[in-house]
Design a protein around this motif. Sequence first.
Motif, PDB file in Angstrom:
ATOM      1  N   GLN A   1       0.829  -1.208   0.000  1.00 23.60           N
ATOM      2  CA  GLN A   1       0.000   0.000   0.000  1.00 23.60           C
ATOM      3  C   GLN A   1       0.862   1.256   0.000  1.00 23.60           C
ATOM      4  O   GLN A   1       0.580   2.214  -0.730  1.00 23.60           O
ATOM      5  CB  GLN A   1      -0.934  -0.004   1.207  1.00 23.60           C
ATOM      6  N   SER A   2       1.914   1.265   0.807  1.00 26.76           N
ATOM      7  CA  SER A   2       2.785   2.444   0.884  1.00 26.76           C
ATOM      8  C   SER A   2       3.485   2.705  -0.442  1.00 26.76           C
ATOM      9  O   SER A   2       3.585   3.855  -0.881  1.00 26.76           O
ATOM     10  CB  SER A   2       3.813   2.265   1.994  1.00 26.76           C
ATOM     11  N   LEU A   3       3.969   1.653  -1.080  1.00 23.64           N
ATOM     12  CA  LEU A   3       4.641   1.824  -2.372  1.00 23.64           C
ATOM     13  C   LEU A   3       3.653   2.247  -3.453  1.00 23.64           C
ATOM     14  O   LEU A   3       3.964   3.115  -4.273  1.00 23.64           O
ATOM     15  CB  LEU A   3       5.373   0.543  -2.766  1.00 23.64           C
TER      16      LEU A   3
ATOM     17  N   GLU B   1       4.207   0.299  -8.952  1.00 29.29           N
ATOM     18  CA  GLU B   1       3.294  -0.806  -9.244  1.00 29.29           C
ATOM     19  C   GLU B   1       4.003  -2.128  -8.992  1.00 29.29           C
ATOM     20  O   GLU B   1       5.012  -2.430  -9.614  1.00 29.29           O
ATOM     21  CB  GLU B   1       2.811  -0.717 -10.692  1.00 29.29           C
ATOM     22  N   LEU B   2       3.439  -2.892  -8.078  1.00 26.97           N
ATOM     23  CA  LEU B   2       4.050  -4.147  -7.673  1.00 26.97           C
ATOM     24  C   LEU B   2       3.269  -5.336  -8.192  1.00 26.97           C
ATOM     25  O   LEU B   2       2.075  -5.264  -8.396  1.00 26.97           O
ATOM     26  CB  LEU B   2       4.099  -4.238  -6.141  1.00 26.97           C
ATOM     27  N   HIS B   3       4.004  -6.427  -8.342  1.00 24.39           N
ATOM     28  CA  HIS B   3       3.382  -7.703  -8.640  1.00 24.39           C
ATOM     29  C   HIS B   3       2.796  -8.226  -7.327  1.00 24.39           C
ATOM     30  O   HIS B   3       2.830  -7.550  -6.310  1.00 24.39           O
ATOM     31  CB  HIS B   3       4.420  -8.657  -9.221  1.00 24.39           C
ATOM     32  N   GLU B   4       2.316  -9.440  -7.301  1.00 26.50           N
ATOM     33  CA  GLU B   4       1.489  -9.940  -6.227  1.00 26.50           C
ATOM     34  C   GLU B   4       2.160 -10.239  -4.893  1.00 26.50           C
ATOM     35  O   GLU B   4       1.470 -10.349  -3.893  1.00 26.50           O
ATOM     36  CB  GLU B   4       0.782 -11.214  -6.699  1.00 26.50           C
TER      37      GLU B   4
ATOM     38  N   ILE C   1      14.289  -8.188   1.562  1.00 23.38           N
ATOM     39  CA  ILE C   1      12.942  -8.253   0.991  1.00 23.38           C
ATOM     40  C   ILE C   1      13.107  -8.112  -0.519  1.00 23.38           C
ATOM     41  O   ILE C   1      13.818  -7.226  -0.998  1.00 23.38           O
ATOM     42  CB  ILE C   1      12.007  -7.157   1.565  1.00 23.38           C
ATOM     43  N   THR C   2      12.497  -9.024  -1.249  1.00 25.34           N
ATOM     44  CA  THR C   2      12.533  -8.989  -2.704  1.00 25.34           C
ATOM     45  C   THR C   2      11.157  -8.591  -3.196  1.00 25.34           C
ATOM     46  O   THR C   2      10.155  -9.221  -2.849  1.00 25.34           O
ATOM     47  CB  THR C   2      12.930 -10.364  -3.280  1.00 25.34           C
ATOM     48  N   LEU C   3      11.132  -7.534  -3.986  1.00 29.68           N
ATOM     49  CA  LEU C   3       9.879  -7.009  -4.526  1.00 29.68           C
ATOM     50  C   LEU C   3       9.868  -7.186  -6.034  1.00 29.68           C
ATOM     51  O   LEU C   3      10.843  -6.844  -6.708  1.00 29.68           O
ATOM     52  CB  LEU C   3       9.739  -5.526  -4.194  1.00 29.68           C
ATOM     53  N   SER C   4       8.784  -7.719  -6.560  1.00 34.15           N
ATOM     54  CA  SER C   4       8.599  -7.805  -8.002  1.00 34.15           C
ATOM     55  C   SER C   4       7.792  -6.585  -8.412  1.00 34.15           C
ATOM     56  O   SER C   4       6.680  -6.378  -7.934  1.00 34.15           O
ATOM     57  CB  SER C   4       7.850  -9.088  -8.367  1.00 34.15           C
ATOM     58  N   MET C   5       8.384  -5.772  -9.297  1.00 35.59           N
ATOM     59  CA  MET C   5       7.760  -4.509  -9.674  1.00 35.59           C
ATOM     60  C   MET C   5       7.707  -4.389 -11.190  1.00 35.59           C
ATOM     61  O   MET C   5       8.613  -4.831 -11.888  1.00 35.59           O
ATOM     62  CB  MET C   5       8.539  -3.350  -9.069  1.00 35.59           C
ATOM     63  N   TYR C   6       6.641  -3.771 -11.665  1.00 39.46           N
ATOM     64  CA  TYR C   6       6.454  -3.599 -13.101  1.00 39.46           C
ATOM     65  C   TYR C   6       7.239  -2.407 -13.617  1.00 39.46           C
ATOM     66  O   TYR C   6       7.201  -1.323 -13.044  1.00 39.46           O
ATOM     67  CB  TYR C   6       4.972  -3.395 -13.429  1.00 39.46           C
TER      68      TYR C   6
END
Length: 95
Positions: A27-29, A35-38, A52-57
Amino acid sequence: MDIPAKYNEELMMDKIIETDFSNIVFQSLQEQGYELHESAGYQFISDKRQVITLSMYDIDIYDEKVVQDIQQIIDRISQENGFPSFHVEIHVIHR
């Protein structure tokens, strides 16, 4: 729930679930236009090293300002929820 002095990965995951940490991060990002993946991935290497690994578009991971902004958001959320800092890794998803 305090993180014990002795590192414990299971307790860390329990606290992530208990605090709804992943949803707060997403939510914060998103509020900042990212825009993040799931999902987010977590690695607990030691009591002083968490990832922490984030999948982002379609994000430019070579733009230092963007990467620093994301790291600062994660640092703030971590501190607010009683976590040590996470090193942020970004996995880029192209559409």
